[in-house]
Design a protein around this motif. Structure first.
Motif, short mmCIF file in Angstrom:
data_model
loop_
_atom_site.label_atom_id
_atom_site.label_comp_id
_atom_site.label_asym_id
_atom_site.label_seq_id
_atom_site.Cartn_x
_atom_site.Cartn_y
_atom_site.Cartn_z
N LYS A 32 0.82 -1.20 0.00
CA LYS A 32 0.00 0.00 0.00
C LYS A 32 0.86 1.26 0.00
N GLU A 33 1.96 1.21 0.73
CA GLU A 33 2.87 2.36 0.78
C GLU A 33 3.38 2.73 -0.60
N TYR A 34 3.55 1.69 -1.44
CA TYR A 34 4.05 1.94 -2.80
C TYR A 34 2.93 1.89 -3.84
N GLY A 35 1.69 2.16 -3.37
CA GLY A 35 0.60 2.44 -4.29
C GLY A 35 -0.27 1.28 -4.69
N LEU A 36 -0.08 0.09 -4.10
CA LEU A 36 -0.88 -1.06 -4.52
C LEU A 36 -1.85 -1.46 -3.40
N HIS A 37 -3.14 -1.23 -3.65
CA HIS A 37 -4.18 -1.56 -2.68
C HIS A 37 -5.00 -2.77 -3.10
N SER A 38 -4.90 -3.17 -4.35
CA SER A 38 -5.61 -4.34 -4.87
C SER A 38 -4.91 -4.73 -6.17
N GLY A 39 -5.45 -5.76 -6.82
CA GLY A 39 -4.88 -6.16 -8.10
C GLY A 39 -4.31 -7.56 -8.07
N LEU A 40 -3.71 -7.94 -9.19
CA LEU A 40 -3.15 -9.28 -9.36
C LEU A 40 -1.72 -9.32 -8.83
N VAL A 41 -1.47 -10.26 -7.91
CA VAL A 41 -0.16 -10.37 -7.26
C VAL A 41 0.36 -11.79 -7.44
N LEU A 42 1.61 -11.90 -7.81
CA LEU A 42 2.29 -13.18 -7.94
C LEU A 42 3.18 -13.40 -6.73
N GLU A 43 3.06 -14.58 -6.11
CA GLU A 43 4.01 -14.95 -5.05
C GLU A 43 4.92 -16.05 -5.56
N VAL A 144 10.90 -11.28 -13.41
CA VAL A 144 10.00 -10.44 -12.61
C VAL A 144 9.77 -9.11 -13.33
N ASN A 145 10.84 -8.51 -13.79
CA ASN A 145 10.73 -7.22 -14.49
C ASN A 145 9.86 -7.36 -15.74
N ASN A 146 9.99 -8.48 -16.42
CA ASN A 146 9.24 -8.71 -17.65
C ASN A 146 7.74 -8.85 -17.38
N TYR A 147 7.38 -9.49 -16.25
CA TYR A 147 5.98 -9.78 -15.98
C TYR A 147 5.30 -8.77 -15.06
N LEU A 148 5.99 -7.72 -14.69
CA LEU A 148 5.37 -6.66 -13.91
C LEU A 148 4.68 -5.64 -14.81
N ASP A 149 3.54 -5.14 -14.36
CA ASP A 149 2.93 -3.99 -15.02
C ASP A 149 3.90 -2.82 -15.00
N GLY A 150 3.66 -1.85 -15.85
CA GLY A 150 4.47 -0.64 -15.83
C GLY A 150 4.50 -0.01 -14.43
N GLY A 151 5.68 0.17 -13.87
CA GLY A 151 5.80 0.73 -12.54
C GLY A 151 5.43 -0.22 -11.42
#
Length: 298
Positions: A32-43, A144-151
């Motif tokens: 959340k601190e870095y702007g993510l409150h929901s969405g698709l997350v990979l562990e 990881v960099n390849n499969y991350l959304d922009g930013g």
């Protein structure tokens, strides 16, 4: 990398002292601190899904990747049975969420594949330390960099050199429970910065097998060996596994993050917002996806 096999069936028992709820709250706070409150997350390195399920309960859509089919079988079974192992006060209203349809994939994190990008990637419980070469760790970071959304955000933890050398190195950890026990021998090779785990697990066999053995024993005793007639028998299956983890300096990890094309954001002493010191045992890295010329952004 080696997958957990025999240990998978007792992993959660021996990890019941890990404060997963606190770890999840810290991780969610960082997201959340870095702007993510929901969405698709990979562990990555999700194991039996203890963190994955908690993130799903917090409202994230989860994908869990692990190399061990045995660990994923347990994760899927828990998910299917809606047996969420969160504490009673973890989920608002003390009610379990609807089944979250977590997607579990058996893949090696050094070559994982997704159908699209994700908002964030996380990796907890020192899974990244199982990557035992800089070359392979760079591959993971590049994927990881390849499969991350922009930013998009990448958050992962690692055990430190100090922990392997001064806390774990050449020590033995053992636990004895009612139905299982383990002996965990550690050997730290300072020249290679590799920690070897020799794990021996004893798991009590099911009652039907025990009953058969007990019946055979009583039959033998009745043939003339009376003095131990009232003794009982417990049978245990023995598993042996060998695992390796690598210690990385913070500077090395930062260099590889940047070499992979990501932006290094910060590193924290675990569960704080303080910088690491010489006695930090676990640290959290935060990195961010940077624009790539050959990447398709939607």
């Amino acid at each position: 990398m080696q997958a957990y096999t025999g240990f998978a069936q007792v992993y959660d028992i021996f990890m019941d002292n890990v404060p997963y709820d606190e770890w999840t709250n810290y991780l969610v706070g960082l997201l959340k601190e870095y702007g993510l409150h929901s969405g698709l997350v990979l562990e990555l390195g999700c194991g039996t899904g203890s963190i994955t399920r908690r993130l799903a309960a917090k409202g994230f859509d989860m994908i869990g990747v692990d190399i061990s089919e045995e660990m994923l079988e347990i994760a899927r079974e828990i998910e299917y049975n809606r047996d969420f192992d969160c504490s009673e006060d973890f989920i608002e209203g003390n009610e379990l969420p609807e089944r979250s349809n977590i997607l579990y994939l058996q893949q090696d994190m050094r070559e994982f594949e997704l159908y699209g990008t994700v908002s964030a990637v996380v990796s907890i419980c020192d899974s990244m330390n199982y990557i035992t070469s800089e070359e392979d760790l760079l591959k993971v970071f590049q994927l990881v960099n390849n499969y991350l959304d922009g930013g998009g955000i990448f958050i992962f933890d690692m055990n430190t050199v100090y922990k392997y050398k001064d806390i774990l190195g050449d020590n033995t950890i053992a636990e004895n429970r009612e139905d299982c026990s383990f002996i965990w021998d550690n050997y730290y090779y300072e020249d290679k910065m590799i920690n070897e785990y020799d794990v021996t697990i004893f798991v009590k066999v099911d009652e039907e097998v025990e009953d058969e053995v007990e019946a055979d024993k009583k039959e033998a005793l009745n043939e003339g060996h009376e003095k131990n007639k009232d003794s009982s028998v417990s049978l245990y299956e023995k598993y042996e596994e060998l695992h390796y983890q690598k210690a990385y300096t913070i500077d090395t990890v930062i260099r590889l993050i940047e070499k992979a094309g990501m932006e290094f954001v910060t590193v924290y002493d675990a569960f704080t917002h303080n910088p690491p010191d010489e006695k930090s045992e676990r640290v959290y890295f935060v990195a961010r996806e940077k624009h790539q010329e050959n990447k398709l952004y939607i």
